[in-house]
Design a protein around this motif. Sequence first.
Motif, PDB file in Angstrom:
ATOM      1  N   LYS A   1       6.111  18.566  89.229  1.00  0.00           N
ATOM      2  CA  LYS A   1       4.695  18.834  88.953  1.00  0.00           C
ATOM      3  C   LYS A   1       3.816  18.406  90.128  1.00  0.00           C
ATOM      4  O   LYS A   1       2.890  19.122  90.534  1.00  0.00           O
ATOM      5  CB  LYS A   1       4.279  18.101  87.680  1.00  0.00           C
ATOM      6  N   LEU A   2       4.119  17.242  90.709  1.00  0.00           N
ATOM      7  CA  LEU A   2       3.366  16.730  91.852  1.00  0.00           C
ATOM      8  C   LEU A   2       3.563  17.642  93.068  1.00  0.00           C
ATOM      9  O   LEU A   2       2.601  17.941  93.798  1.00  0.00           O
ATOM     10  CB  LEU A   2       3.827  15.316  92.186  1.00  0.00           C
ATOM     11  N   LEU A   3       4.798  18.087  93.269  1.00  0.00           N
ATOM     12  CA  LEU A   3       5.094  18.979  94.390  1.00  0.00           C
ATOM     13  C   LEU A   3       4.349  20.300  94.245  1.00  0.00           C
ATOM     14  O   LEU A   3       3.762  20.825  95.207  1.00  0.00           O
ATOM     15  CB  LEU A   3       6.600  19.218  94.482  1.00  0.00           C
ATOM     16  N   LEU A   4       4.341  20.859  93.031  1.00  0.00           N
ATOM     17  CA  LEU A   4       3.651  22.121  92.780  1.00  0.00           C
ATOM     18  C   LEU A   4       2.156  21.990  93.004  1.00  0.00           C
ATOM     19  O   LEU A   4       1.519  22.862  93.601  1.00  0.00           O
ATOM     20  CB  LEU A   4       3.943  22.576  91.336  1.00  0.00           C
ATOM     21  N   THR A   5       1.597  20.851  92.544  1.00  0.00           N
ATOM     22  CA  THR A   5       0.164  20.610  92.746  1.00  0.00           C
ATOM     23  C   THR A   5      -0.166  20.498  94.233  1.00  0.00           C
ATOM     24  O   THR A   5      -1.166  21.053  94.708  1.00  0.00           O
ATOM     25  CB  THR A   5      -0.262  19.315  92.024  1.00  0.00           C
ATOM     26  N   SER A   6       0.686  19.788  94.972  1.00  0.00           N
ATOM     27  CA  SER A   6       0.467  19.614  96.411  1.00  0.00           C
ATOM     28  C   SER A   6       0.532  20.951  97.143  1.00  0.00           C
ATOM     29  O   SER A   6      -0.290  21.237  98.027  1.00  0.00           O
ATOM     30  CB  SER A   6       1.512  18.655  96.991  1.00  0.00           C
ATOM     31  N   ILE A   7       1.499  21.769  96.771  1.00  0.00           N
ATOM     32  CA  ILE A   7       1.642  23.087  97.399  1.00  0.00           C
ATOM     33  C   ILE A   7       0.415  23.951  97.100  1.00  0.00           C
ATOM     34  O   ILE A   7      -0.113  24.647  97.973  1.00  0.00           O
ATOM     35  CB  ILE A   7       2.934  23.787  96.927  1.00  0.00           C
TER      36      ILE A   7
END
Length: 223
Positions: A24-30
């Motif tokens: 979820k954090l990776l998707l938000t960052s992307i």
Amino acid sequence: MDADSPPAPQKKTMSHESFHRFSKLLLTSITIFLLLSKIILSIALITLFKKYFQLLDEKEVKKELNYPELECKKEHFLSKVSTTPQNKVWNCCPKHWKPFSSHCYFISTDSTSWSESKEKCSSMGAHLMVIHSQEEQDFITKILDPKADYYIGLSDPGHRQWRWVDQTPYNKSATFWHRGEPNNKKNNEECVEISHLSSGWGWNDTPCSGKENSVCQMKKIYF
């Protein structure tokens, strides 16, 4: 089974939750990165297009007026009152022209008659100089050769009715005649020149056929 050991299912559950949070954090960052990239790209494209169209405008002006080079300065707004056209921040004069206020001035050292001087200025998108203030008179006389005389855009079509070439009104209270001028000594002195005498710079009426230098004037070019 050892009673002190943590159950295997609990380990699997915690590992799954950690992976879910990381994803979820990776998707938000992307997503944030892509949005920022899109914003930066949009700003860059807008800036590029503005510069492109500015260059096109400048090229068109140069082509229209036949000036290979322009010398420009950025306008600095020091007050609410400005003569600069709205949304224009650069003011330009053709190379070798002198800027003053909202105009550009070209000093011609080709000695020609008044009418020939007028035509030469016109061929450059300008007209013979028009003077309406002490400031403008002082500006131009500081850069003229005191050993030469210069036609300006003032003439008499008849009956001593002085007229400017740009059709602006002739104001007797804003003239700079030498003492005793205009005198029309030869009865055909229907054009005006700037000349330097022992008393300083001033205007003198003179025959239009005389061969003199001249001063051309045009409005500044704005971008």
